[in-house]
Write a protein that holds these residues in place. Structure first.
Motif, mmCIF file in Angstrom:
data_model
loop_
_atom_site.group_PDB
_atom_site.id
_atom_site.type_symbol
_atom_site.label_atom_id
_atom_site.label_comp_id
_atom_site.label_asym_id
_atom_site.label_seq_id
_atom_site.Cartn_x
_atom_site.Cartn_y
_atom_site.Cartn_z
ATOM 1 N N ASP A 17 -57.275 -47.258 -4.979
ATOM 2 C CA ASP A 17 -56.203 -48.207 -5.324
ATOM 3 C C ASP A 17 -56.553 -49.606 -4.789
ATOM 4 O O ASP A 17 -56.510 -50.610 -5.516
ATOM 5 N N ARG A 55 -55.086 -39.799 7.169
ATOM 6 C CA ARG A 55 -53.653 -40.120 7.167
ATOM 7 C C ARG A 55 -52.841 -39.105 7.966
ATOM 8 O O ARG A 55 -51.907 -39.476 8.674
ATOM 9 N N LYS A 84 -56.456 -50.063 5.369
ATOM 10 C CA LYS A 84 -55.601 -49.762 4.197
ATOM 11 C C LYS A 84 -54.748 -48.521 4.488
ATOM 12 O O LYS A 84 -55.273 -47.432 4.703
ATOM 13 N N SER A 87 -48.647 -47.712 0.704
ATOM 14 C CA SER A 87 -47.608 -48.722 0.456
ATOM 15 C C SER A 87 -46.222 -48.187 0.801
ATOM 16 O O SER A 87 -45.255 -48.951 0.804
HETATM 17 O O1 LIG Z 1 -50.689 -47.537 -1.298
HETATM 18 C C1 LIG Z 1 -50.392 -46.628 -2.076
HETATM 19 O O2 LIG Z 1 -49.229 -46.391 -2.455
HETATM 20 C C2 LIG Z 1 -51.486 -45.699 -2.547
HETATM 21 O O3 LIG Z 1 -52.713 -46.331 -2.539
HETATM 22 C C3 LIG Z 1 -51.566 -44.548 -1.636
HETATM 23 O O4 LIG Z 1 -52.154 -44.651 -0.576
HETATM 24 C C4 LIG Z 1 -50.859 -43.307 -2.113
HETATM 25 O O5 LIG Z 1 -51.109 -42.202 -1.294
#
Ligand SMILES: O=C(O)[C@@H](O)C(=O)CO
Ligand code: ATP
Length: 430
Positions: A17, A55, A84, A87
């Motif tokens: 993303d 995560r 990163k 979101s």
């Molecule tokens: O930032 C977001 O929403 C996406 O790239 C994500 O990390 C979903 O798991």
């Protein structure tokens, strides 16, 4: 050429993303899977996004992996590091956004870290430090029921403070609206007060442009794709990055071979996309129960089904189930065991499909994509044009043999016809 922007992403689809946003803005970007081996030859790029699966793992492991990624990026000359995160700020009171941000702050020598998950294009906005998902605060959105990290507090100052060693401040929208200089001044003031991180408000892309300029002057920031947009525009404007259009046709050119979709996401968007695909290509629905109890037989049957059809066009194989089906399987085998068994099954199917000649592959779901990409031992991707917000076309790099073209779709991303659109951009006709 040295790198300009180094990104450490906490999951694979989140990484693509962010890579998509950078590439769309004209920053030539490579996405690596984990910290690359020293021997891996990567294409020339201004940004490298190192994808981790950090995560939801224990915080100390997430910190160790992120510091290893930082060391690799720093050695290649990255002048700014973006951590990163999702979101929707997916995390718990134990981490991992706070502990990783703290550790990277110490490693980079930053006094304060601007933090914003705002991504207006997908409806994520931050005001007075509160995160909104569409028109509701985070704690009223579906994220309140997330199986791993239920988000029950929209106040990100509190959320981050609970998982950080340092104190957390706020850069309010009035400073952001006043421009980059006001953001920088506020961050300096907060640092002098002893704050080590600051949630930054942002509602529109223009806010993220101001935040991006201020952040690009610092060694480290934490955020989602909106911050990526701000940083990309700032780095191009100050001349650190030369804008380069990604050449979509060239990325997929010459990559023929069979095409397939493998889905393990059970999100509402993916379930709808699979239903739409049923009118467009052969679809096989796997039995999650059999993937737990008789994995080898279920995988073999799926591959036999696919091999009989691949020469006629793309196929879709899905483990994905509706919430009540998932709940039933989880109640019988346990949430974790069921998830892992289904991921192993879909990864084995991806591997079998590639062995059968699939070179164009769409994967749906963060964990599903992670398991399949790991099984396929793909070291890196060159990032191409956008298929849908948050999902780019990717070409494998650094793998022996013919390159492949892939898409890694976050569960909730993409419109109803996403699979046909992705295959179409891969040059698949049917
Ligand atoms: O930032 C977001 O929403 C996406 O790239 C994500 O990390 C979903 O798991
Ligand atoms: N029918 C099913 N029953 C139980 N678990 C399933 C079933 N189908 C898929 N799963 C598991 O559900 C999980 C789905 O997670 P995944 O991250 O792939 O999708 P997502 O959460 O929608 O995507 P994202 O993380 O990008 O938002 C995986 O662990 C997968 O193995």
């Amino acid at each position: 050429m040295p790198l300009t922007l180094g990104v450490i992403a906490d999951d694979y689809t989140g990484a693509s993303d962010l890579a998509n946003t950078l590439s769309k803005e004209g920053v030539r970007t490579v996405q690596t899977i984990g910290v690359p081996d020293a021997a891996l030859a990567l294409p020339d790029a201004d940004a490298v996004v190192v994808s981790l699966k950090s995560r939801s793992i224990p915080a100390d492991e997430a910190v160790a992996q992120s510091l290893a990624a930082y060391a690799w990026l720093k050695e290649r000359g990255a002048s700014h590091i973006l951590f990163k995160v999702c979101s929707t700020f997916d995390s718990t009171d134990e981490g991992n956004i706070g502990p990783v941000t703290d550790a990277l702050r110490l490693a980079t020598g930053a006094a304060i870290v601007p933090v914003t998950p705002a991504f207006p294009e997908t409806g994520r906005t931050v005001y007075m430090g509160h995160l909104f998902v569409g028109d509701v605060p985070l704690n009223e959105s579906p994220l309140k029921d997330h199986p791993l990290n239920p988000m029950t507090d929209s106040d990100l100052k509190r959320v981050l403070a609970r998982q950080s060693a340092g104190r957390v401040g706020l850069v309010p929208l009035k400073d952001v609206a006043a421009g980059a200089a006001a953001v920088s001044a506020r961050l300096e003031k907060l640092a002098l007060e002893g704050r080590t991180a600051a949630i930054v408000d942002a509602v529109f892309d223009r806010d993220l442009e101001a935040v991006g300029i201020a952040a690009a002057a610092l060694p480290l920031s934490t955020g989602a794709s909106g911050l990526g947009l701000g940083l990309a525009r700032a780095l191009i404007a100050d001349g650190r990055v030369l804008r380069r259009e990604s050449d979509g046709a060239a990325l997929a050119a010459g990559i023929g071979g069979y095409a397939a979709v493998v889905a393990g996401s059970c999100s509402k968007a993916t379930l709808e996309q699979i239903a739409v695909a049923e009118g467009q290509m052969p679809v096989l629905r796997l039995s999650a129960e059999r993937l737990v109890t008789h994995p080898e037989a279920e995988v073999a049957a799926a591959l036999e089904w696919a091999k009989a059809r691949l020469a006629s066009g793309p196929v879709l194989i899905a483990a994905s189930g509706a919430p009540e089906q998932v709940a039933e399987v989880q109640a019988r085998f346990g949430r974790h065991a069921a998830g892992v068994a289904v991921e192993h099954g879909t990864a084995a199917i991806s591997e079998g499909l590639v062995a059968a000649g699939v070179r164009r592959l769409v994967l749906a779901g963060g964990e599903t994509s992670g398991a399949s990409v790991d099984r396929l031992k793909i070291p890196a991707f060159l990032v191409g044009p956008e298929i849908a917000p948050g999902v780019p076309l990717l070409r494998t790099e650094g793998q022996p043999g013919e390159p492949m073209v892939l898409a890694l779709k976050s569960g909730n991303f993409g419109g109803p016809d996403f699979f046909a659109k992705a295959l179409g951009m891969m040059g698949v006709g049917y």
